[in-house]
Design a protein around this motif. Structure first.
Motif: not given
Length: 369
Positions: A301-302, A341-347, A350-353
């Motif tokens: 996603r990112i 591209l404005r999908q929810p909770a990008p930060d 990324l951090c969880e992945a």
């Protein structure tokens, strides 16, 4: 069955022309949707036994659906959003629904029905209430793509026991549709609106799966790969437009412009590689650990988001002010892609992945590709 990809490729320009014509007035792409229905796009993602195009949970299903969604996205991101929501609904029903519910949805699709998944609540969250007259839905769904065109919708609702359930509901009596979100700058043709449920009567047969199934991992995160596939089509199309317009102006050989073309091609291929990886692990998720599936799709996603944002910047800098003229297809493409591209909770994604893969490697996908 086989899918007519060549016919879908051939109508890309037609889909794009409709998207450009409809953009200013936020008109839904009814002609393009009819074309896709005639080609079998809306039935392709059904389970094979119910008329789908590919064997379930196979590499062919991953690569076939990826190609389909890419091609639709190349023609119209707004139409791609509607198709992706339709496919999402099919996937959720086939995974969590009963045989009878799956058969009913397949009959809807064969009859020309367009499905959608509406999960974002409005000011009054959707509630499933037990009344003296039976089960009813009250509340709102916002950012409902295809509002006014989706016939059966898959919605999430909170219960009086504070759980989340999925329901397949007919959008008709008991619903008030507001067919557009005023002021939305991109994806204007997707028919994104609001649905007010004003006491819509439902029965236990409307319930899909068990409490909490919609949020169940890894499926909850895995389904994001299909939105990536549509966005990938938009990224590829914008890259092609950049190259073509620079060449038409005789500017493609300027060193700075060559660098932009090269970076755009790299970004588009990066988006393709990550989307393909996500498609494989999500489609054949039973072969992988749940955490690997979720984290792989989240990284993808990112990666796709970053690729898309880079190509938008390259197109705008390379084409200059002409990229901001409404009659230039690049202008609509950049707005639509930025919005999509404005999908929810990008930060958080990324951090969880990153945390998951800090001490383990990405799962191999080559054997399944």
């Amino acid at each position: 069955m086989s899918f007519p990809f060549e016919a879908l490729e051939a109508c890309r320009a037609e889909l794009e022309a409709e998207a450009s014509t409809n953009d200013a007035q936020a008109i839904f792409p009814t002609h393009g949707l009819a074309r896709l229905q005639a080609l079998g796009v809306l039935s392709a993602a059904l389970p094979l036994a119910l008329g789908g195009a590919w064997p379930d949970a196979t590499p062919a299903a991953a690569t076939g659906l990826l190609r389909l969604l890419r091609l639709v996205g190349q023609g119209s991101l707004a139409l791609g959003r509607v198709v992706e929501g339709h496919v999402n609904a099919l996937r959720l029903v086939s995974r969590y629904g009963s045989e009878a519910q799956c058969a009913a949805v397949a009959a809807d699709v064969r009859g020309g029905g367009l499905l959608g998944v509406w999960v974002t609540d409005g000011a009054h969250p959707l509630q499933l209430e037990q009344t003296a007259q039976g089960l009813t839905l009250r509340g709102q769904k916002a950012f409902a793509s295809g509002a006014g065109h989706v016939t059966p919708a898959l919605v999430t609702a909170r219960t009086q026991a504070d759980t989340t359930v999925m329901l397949r509901v007919a959008v008709g009596q008991g619903c008030v549709i507001h067919p557009s979100v005023g002021g939305l700058c991109g994806m204007r043709g997707a028919g994104t609106g609001q649905c007010d449920f004003v006491g819509l009567a439902v029965t236990p047969e409307n319930l899909i799966g068990q409490d909490g199934d919609y949020l169940r991992q890894p499926e909850f995160s895995a389904g994001a790969w299909r939105a990536m596939a549509v966005a990938l089509g938009g990224i590829e199309r914008l890259t092609t437009v950049l190259r073509a317009q620079l060449a038409a102006r005789g500017r493609a050989q300027a060193p700075a412009q060559l660098a932009r073309i090269g970076r755009a091609l790299i970004a588009a291929q990066t988006a393709m590689d990550w989307t393909r990886r996500a498609a494989v692990v999500a489609t054949m998720q039973d072969r992988y650990e749940a955490g690997d599936v979720t984290a792989t799709v989240n990284l993808a996603r990112i990666a796709v988001e970053r690729a898309g944002l880079e190509v938008i910047e390259l197109a705008q800098r390379g084409l200059g002010l002409s990229a901001f003229i409404r009659t230039n297809v690049a202008e609509r493409l950049t707005r639509d892609l930025a919005t999509y591209l404005r999908q929810p909770a990008p930060d958080e994604t990324l951090c969880e992945a990153a945390a998951w893969f800090t001490q383990r490697d990405l799962p191999p996908t080559e054997a399944c590709a």
